[in-house]
Design a protein around this motif. Structure first.
Motif, mmCIF file in Angstrom:
data_model
loop_
_atom_site.group_PDB
_atom_site.id
_atom_site.type_symbol
_atom_site.label_atom_id
_atom_site.label_comp_id
_atom_site.label_asym_id
_atom_site.label_seq_id
_atom_site.Cartn_x
_atom_site.Cartn_y
_atom_site.Cartn_z
ATOM 1 N N UNK A 118 0.785 -1.240 0.000
ATOM 2 C CA UNK A 118 0.000 0.000 0.000
ATOM 3 C C UNK A 118 0.811 1.282 0.000
ATOM 4 N N UNK A 119 2.012 1.278 0.588
ATOM 5 C CA UNK A 119 2.765 2.520 0.727
ATOM 6 C C UNK A 119 4.224 2.317 0.347
ATOM 7 N N UNK A 120 4.888 3.426 0.079
ATOM 8 C CA UNK A 120 6.334 3.457 -0.085
ATOM 9 C C UNK A 120 6.881 4.236 1.103
ATOM 10 N N UNK A 121 8.029 3.822 1.613
ATOM 11 C CA UNK A 121 8.586 4.475 2.796
ATOM 12 C C UNK A 121 10.104 4.363 2.798
ATOM 13 N N UNK A 122 10.726 5.306 3.497
ATOM 14 C CA UNK A 122 12.178 5.303 3.656
ATOM 15 C C UNK A 122 12.527 4.811 5.052
ATOM 16 N N UNK A 123 13.287 3.743 5.163
ATOM 17 C CA UNK A 123 13.700 3.262 6.489
ATOM 18 C C UNK A 123 14.792 4.161 7.072
ATOM 19 N N UNK A 124 14.776 4.325 8.373
ATOM 20 C CA UNK A 124 15.840 5.055 9.061
ATOM 21 C C UNK A 124 15.893 4.600 10.502
ATOM 22 N N UNK A 125 17.002 4.883 11.145
ATOM 23 C CA UNK A 125 17.176 4.494 12.543
ATOM 24 C C UNK A 125 18.013 5.548 13.243
ATOM 25 N N UNK A 126 17.697 5.758 14.503
ATOM 26 C CA UNK A 126 18.543 6.596 15.342
ATOM 27 C C UNK A 126 19.753 5.739 15.723
ATOM 28 N N UNK A 127 20.672 6.303 16.485
ATOM 29 C CA UNK A 127 21.861 5.527 16.866
ATOM 30 C C UNK A 127 21.494 4.278 17.643
ATOM 31 N N UNK A 128 20.429 4.351 18.403
ATOM 32 C CA UNK A 128 19.943 3.167 19.095
ATOM 33 C C UNK A 128 18.430 3.184 19.016
ATOM 34 N N UNK A 129 17.849 2.062 19.175
ATOM 35 C CA UNK A 129 16.398 1.989 19.109
ATOM 36 C C UNK A 129 15.932 1.270 17.860
ATOM 37 N N UNK A 130 14.645 1.157 17.739
ATOM 38 C CA UNK A 130 14.092 0.378 16.626
ATOM 39 C C UNK A 130 14.203 1.102 15.288
ATOM 40 N N UNK A 131 14.201 0.318 14.239
ATOM 41 C CA UNK A 131 14.159 0.849 12.881
ATOM 42 C C UNK A 131 12.806 1.512 12.694
ATOM 43 N N UNK A 132 12.783 2.613 11.951
ATOM 44 C CA UNK A 132 11.542 3.357 11.713
ATOM 45 C C UNK A 132 11.352 3.558 10.223
ATOM 46 N N UNK A 133 10.135 3.921 9.840
ATOM 47 C CA UNK A 133 9.815 4.198 8.446
ATOM 48 C C UNK A 133 9.194 5.575 8.330
ATOM 49 N N UNK A 134 9.617 6.324 7.326
ATOM 50 C CA UNK A 134 8.990 7.602 7.020
ATOM 51 C C UNK A 134 8.217 7.401 5.724
ATOM 52 N N UNK A 135 6.890 7.503 5.798
ATOM 53 C CA UNK A 135 6.070 7.262 4.617
ATOM 54 C C UNK A 135 6.371 8.289 3.543
ATOM 55 N N UNK A 136 6.572 7.806 2.327
ATOM 56 C CA UNK A 136 6.861 8.665 1.186
ATOM 57 C C UNK A 136 5.611 8.882 0.342
ATOM 58 N N UNK A 137 4.619 8.038 0.513
ATOM 59 C CA UNK A 137 3.380 8.169 -0.247
ATOM 60 C C UNK A 137 2.737 6.814 -0.478
ATOM 61 N N UNK A 138 1.570 6.864 -1.089
ATOM 62 C CA UNK A 138 0.874 5.624 -1.409
ATOM 63 C C UNK A 138 1.514 4.969 -2.621
ATOM 64 N N UNK A 139 1.494 3.652 -2.639
ATOM 65 C CA UNK A 139 1.974 2.904 -3.796
ATOM 66 C C UNK A 139 0.920 3.060 -4.887
ATOM 67 N N UNK A 140 1.283 3.540 -6.064
ATOM 68 C CA UNK A 140 0.293 3.670 -7.136
ATOM 69 C C UNK A 140 -0.345 2.313 -7.432
ATOM 70 N N UNK A 141 -1.670 2.267 -7.562
ATOM 71 C CA UNK A 141 -2.339 0.987 -7.848
ATOM 72 C C UNK A 141 -1.756 0.262 -9.050
ATOM 73 N N UNK A 142 -1.243 1.009 -10.009
ATOM 74 C CA UNK A 142 -0.663 0.383 -11.205
ATOM 75 C C UNK A 142 0.603 -0.412 -10.878
ATOM 76 N N UNK A 143 1.219 -0.168 -9.714
ATOM 77 C CA UNK A 143 2.446 -0.877 -9.329
ATOM 78 C C UNK A 143 2.197 -2.030 -8.352
ATOM 79 N N UNK A 144 0.975 -2.148 -7.828
ATOM 80 C CA UNK A 144 0.696 -3.214 -6.860
ATOM 81 C C UNK A 144 1.013 -4.592 -7.415
ATOM 82 N N UNK A 145 0.663 -4.825 -8.668
ATOM 83 C CA UNK A 145 0.880 -6.128 -9.289
ATOM 84 C C UNK A 145 2.344 -6.520 -9.314
ATOM 85 N N UNK A 146 3.233 -5.552 -9.367
ATOM 86 C CA UNK A 146 4.686 -5.816 -9.365
ATOM 87 C C UNK A 146 5.088 -6.603 -8.121
ATOM 88 N N UNK A 147 4.410 -6.351 -7.021
ATOM 89 C CA UNK A 147 4.745 -7.006 -5.755
ATOM 90 C C UNK A 147 3.865 -8.218 -5.503
#
Length: 95
Positions: A62-91
């Motif tokens: 459903x979405x595209x996101x950029x993973x990032x992490x602070x020096x310690x702690x869990x990995x996080x995601x920053x949402x970049x936007x919705x996955x275009x419906x035309x690309x869903x089939x690719x996955x």
């Protein structure tokens, strides 16, 4: 009546939980290569380092996101936007 039912449904759904997962990359391996994998080996992914991760909601990409992490702690995601419906089939095709 219809508006009250709509509000009631929104309240019920607002408390529902969904599985969310991020796919950082994909690759294909033969069964033989998979069986030979050992701890410490590096597996090359088809995903490029400048491509966002795909975020799945339930069983749908459903979405595209950029993973990032602070020096310690869990990995996080920053949402970049919705996955275009035309690309869903690719996955979905490679599930």
């Amino acid at each position: 009546y219809r508006e009250a039912l709509r509000l009631q449904n929104r309240l019920r759904l607002g408390a529902a939980t969904l599985d969310l997962r991020a796919e950082l990359g994909r690759t294909r391996l033969t069964v033989g290569a998979l069986r030979r994998l050992q701890v410490g080996e590096v597996v090359e992914l088809e995903t490029r380092t400048n491509e966002p991760a795909v975020v799945w909601v339930g069983d749908r990409p459903k979405y595209l996101a950029w993973p990032f992490a602070a020096e310690s702690g869990p990995l996080k995601l920053k949402l970049a936007g919705e996955l275009p419906p035309s690309q869903e089939g690719r996955y979905l095709d490679r599930g």
